[in-house]
Write an enzyme that holds these catalytic residues in place. Structure first.
Site, PDB file in Angstrom:
ATOM      1  N   GLY A  16       0.788  -1.221   0.000  1.00 20.88           N
ATOM      2  CA  GLY A  16       0.000   0.000   0.000  1.00 20.88           C
ATOM      3  C   GLY A  16       0.822   1.274   0.000  1.00 20.88           C
ATOM      4  N   ASP A  64      -2.446  -8.418   8.237  1.00 17.25           N
ATOM      5  CA  ASP A  64      -1.316  -8.234   9.155  1.00 17.25           C
ATOM      6  C   ASP A  64      -0.439  -9.475   9.004  1.00 17.25           C
ATOM      7  OD1 ASP A  64       0.452  -8.179  11.267  1.00 17.25           O
ATOM      8  OD2 ASP A  64      -1.018  -7.521  12.742  1.00 17.25           O
ATOM      9  N   SER A 143      17.959  -4.961   3.895  1.00 15.36           N
ATOM     10  CA  SER A 143      18.365  -3.558   4.001  1.00 15.36           C
ATOM     11  C   SER A 143      19.880  -3.487   4.168  1.00 15.36           C
ATOM     12  CB  SER A 143      17.720  -2.935   5.242  1.00 15.36           C
ATOM     13  OG  SER A 143      18.309  -1.690   5.546  1.00 15.36           O
ATOM     14  N   TYR A 155      16.140  -3.873  13.966  1.00 12.58           N
ATOM     15  CA  TYR A 155      15.930  -3.870  12.506  1.00 12.58           C
ATOM     16  C   TYR A 155      17.086  -4.553  11.781  1.00 12.58           C
ATOM     17  CZ  TYR A 155      14.774  -1.649   7.944  1.00 12.58           C
ATOM     18  OH  TYR A 155      14.462  -1.392   6.627  1.00 12.58           O
ATOM     19  N   LYS A 159      16.844  -7.789   9.432  1.00  6.71           N
ATOM     20  CA  LYS A 159      17.202  -7.723   8.009  1.00  6.71           C
ATOM     21  C   LYS A 159      18.343  -8.681   7.672  1.00  6.71           C
ATOM     22  CE  LYS A 159      14.172  -4.784   6.463  1.00  6.71           C
ATOM     23  NZ  LYS A 159      13.010  -5.332   5.742  1.00  6.71           N
TER      24      LYS A 159
HETATM   25  P1  NAP Z   1       6.749   2.116   4.031  1.00  8.13           P
HETATM   26  O1  NAP Z   1       6.489   3.150   3.010  1.00  8.13           O
HETATM   27  O2  NAP Z   1       6.586   2.446   5.472  1.00  8.13           O
HETATM   28  O3  NAP Z   1       5.875   0.813   3.670  1.00  8.13           O
HETATM   29  C1  NAP Z   1       5.857  -0.313   4.503  1.00  8.13           C
HETATM   30  C2  NAP Z   1       4.460  -0.869   4.482  1.00  8.13           C
HETATM   31  O4  NAP Z   1       4.427  -2.050   5.314  1.00  8.13           O
HETATM   32  C3  NAP Z   1       3.405   0.108   5.053  1.00  8.13           C
HETATM   33  O5  NAP Z   1       2.326   0.216   4.174  1.00  8.13           O
HETATM   34  C4  NAP Z   1       3.023  -0.552   6.369  1.00  8.13           C
HETATM   35  O6  NAP Z   1       1.679  -0.328   6.732  1.00  8.13           O
HETATM   36  C5  NAP Z   1       3.206  -2.011   6.021  1.00  8.13           C
HETATM   37  N1  NAP Z   1       3.235  -2.835   7.231  1.00  8.13           N
HETATM   38  C6  NAP Z   1       3.818  -2.577   8.415  1.00  8.13           C
HETATM   39  N2  NAP Z   1       3.592  -3.582   9.285  1.00  8.13           N
HETATM   40  C7  NAP Z   1       2.826  -4.485   8.634  1.00  8.13           C
HETATM   41  C8  NAP Z   1       2.239  -5.723   8.995  1.00  8.13           C
HETATM   42  N3  NAP Z   1       2.393  -6.238  10.220  1.00  8.13           N
HETATM   43  N4  NAP Z   1       1.525  -6.395   8.066  1.00  8.13           N
HETATM   44  C9  NAP Z   1       1.359  -5.899   6.834  1.00  8.13           C
HETATM   45  N5  NAP Z   1       1.875  -4.725   6.428  1.00  8.13           N
HETATM   46  C10 NAP Z   1       2.606  -4.023   7.321  1.00  8.13           C
HETATM   47  O7  NAP Z   1       8.236   1.547   3.901  1.00  8.13           O
HETATM   48  P2  NAP Z   1       9.201   1.305   2.642  1.00  8.13           P
HETATM   49  O8  NAP Z   1      10.296   2.249   2.783  1.00  8.13           O
HETATM   50  O9  NAP Z   1       8.418   1.221   1.381  1.00  8.13           O
HETATM   51  O10 NAP Z   1       9.766  -0.132   3.042  1.00  8.13           O
HETATM   52  C11 NAP Z   1       9.447  -1.351   2.346  1.00  8.13           C
HETATM   53  C12 NAP Z   1      10.429  -2.403   2.776  1.00  8.13           C
HETATM   54  O11 NAP Z   1      11.748  -2.009   2.373  1.00  8.13           O
HETATM   55  C13 NAP Z   1      10.497  -2.613   4.288  1.00  8.13           C
HETATM   56  O12 NAP Z   1      10.683  -3.970   4.575  1.00  8.13           O
HETATM   57  C14 NAP Z   1      11.724  -1.828   4.689  1.00  8.13           C
HETATM   58  O13 NAP Z   1      12.282  -2.316   5.878  1.00  8.13           O
HETATM   59  C15 NAP Z   1      12.609  -2.028   3.482  1.00  8.13           C
HETATM   60  N6  NAP Z   1      13.653  -1.003   3.335  1.00  8.13           N
HETATM   61  C16 NAP Z   1      13.325   0.324   3.177  1.00  8.13           C
HETATM   62  C17 NAP Z   1      14.349   1.261   3.048  1.00  8.13           C
HETATM   63  C18 NAP Z   1      14.089   2.734   2.864  1.00  8.13           C
HETATM   64  O14 NAP Z   1      15.057   3.508   2.886  1.00  8.13           O
HETATM   65  N7  NAP Z   1      12.873   3.173   2.676  1.00  8.13           N
HETATM   66  C19 NAP Z   1      15.683   0.845   3.081  1.00  8.13           C
HETATM   67  C20 NAP Z   1      15.971  -0.512   3.245  1.00  8.13           C
HETATM   68  C21 NAP Z   1      14.943  -1.417   3.364  1.00  8.13           C
HETATM   69  P3  NAP Z   1       1.298   0.992   7.597  1.00  8.13           P
HETATM   70  O15 NAP Z   1       1.851   2.158   6.849  1.00  8.13           O
HETATM   71  O16 NAP Z   1      -0.187   0.978   7.625  1.00  8.13           O
HETATM   72  O17 NAP Z   1       1.957   0.811   8.914  1.00  8.13           O
END
Ligand code: NAP
Length: 252
Positions: A16, A64, A143, A155, A159
């Protein structure tokens, strides 16, 4: 663009927002039917709605990933709508940063549960569908923090754990033509990195600038940078790659 994923069904958790939302749209644009799953229904519906507006196929599901029953239902709904699941991408994730002396049990448990238990449950249910089909692609979001990052004991542990899980599942599922890899992004512009800025009291633009200066390519990542690598790993061009982690950080 060629329809690399015509006839395939993809489940994207955390679909989402952020990287998951962009990845879901990319798969749909390339021919896949996409199950956009997220904790809350509204963002999943919004992303699915945008995909459908373009004439592509999407199904929003609230799930979830830490709840076994919800994960079982997610895949049951996917099969009811699109017959099977060929590809799983696990983007659901949270951060609860704190230095170790301030990290609460709940900071630890919620992060470990969401990333590790959530990914384990999704992969376990997905492989039940993939093994009989002798086809599957699974990508976990790791990550750069897996290598260690101050304030992220929970975290970075999760990861790094996902990389071990991917290597193990690559061995277990490889004989059934299921590839399992991880993508490890650096700083990507999403709500997650905005939350880091808010928590540390930094201006987001200043945080991005600092991060870009510390990056060899002198820029921050965009969700599209990550979606491109995820879709590559799920494509036929990557069919001999499994158990690997691809760092997508803009630096060596
Ligand atoms: P984001 O925009 O916060 O998206 C993460 C999504 O996961 C949100 O929609 C969140 O829902 C959902 N979520 C959280 N807990 C959940 C659960 N228990 N069940 C189902 N959905 C859940 O983050 P993003 O940056 O796109 O990150 C995506 C992935 O990439 C993550 O695994 C993150 O750790 C990884 N990552 C991100 C970065 C970065 O710099 N952005 C870097 C390295 C790795 P809600 O918003 O409703 O809580």
């Amino acid at each position: 663009m060629t329809a690399r994923f015509e006839g395939r069904t993809v489940v994207v958790t955390g679909g989402g927002r952020g990287i998951g939302a962009t990845t879901a749209a990319r798969f749909a644009r390339e021919g896949a039917a996409v199950v956009v799953s997220d904790l809350d229904r509204e963002p999943a519906e919004a992303v699915s709605g945008e995909i459908r507006k373009s004439g592509w196929r999407a199904l929003p599901i609230a799930c979830d990933v830490t709840e076994r029953a919800a994960v079982e239902q997610l895949f049951e709904s996917a099969v009811r709508e699109f017959d099977t699941v060929d590809i799983l991408v696990t983007c659901a994730g949270i951060i609860k940063d704190n230095l170790i002396h301030k990290m609460s049990d709940s900071d630890w448990d919620s992060v470990i549960n969401t990333h590790l238990r959530g990914t384990f449950l999704c992969a376990q249910v997905a492989q039940r569908l993939m093994v009989p089909n002798r086809f599957g692609k699974i990508v976990f979001l790791s990550s750069r923090s897996a290598l260690g990052n101050r304030g992220q004991a929970n975290y970075s542990t999760a990861k790094a754990g996902l990389q071990g899980l991917a290597r193990t599942l690559a061995l277990e599922l490889g004989p059934f033509n299921v590839n399992v890899n991880t993508v490890a992004p650096g700083f990507v512009e999403t709500r997650m990195t905005r939350a880091v800025a808010e928590r540390t009291g930094m201006d987001y633009e200043a945080l991005k600038k600092t991060s870009a200066e510390q990056t060899a390519l002198r820029r921050t990542g965009r969700p599209e940078d990550i979606a491109g690598v995820i879709t590559f790993l799920c494509s036929e061009d990557a069919s001999f790659i499994t158990g690997q982690t691809v760092y997508v950080t803009g630096s060596p």
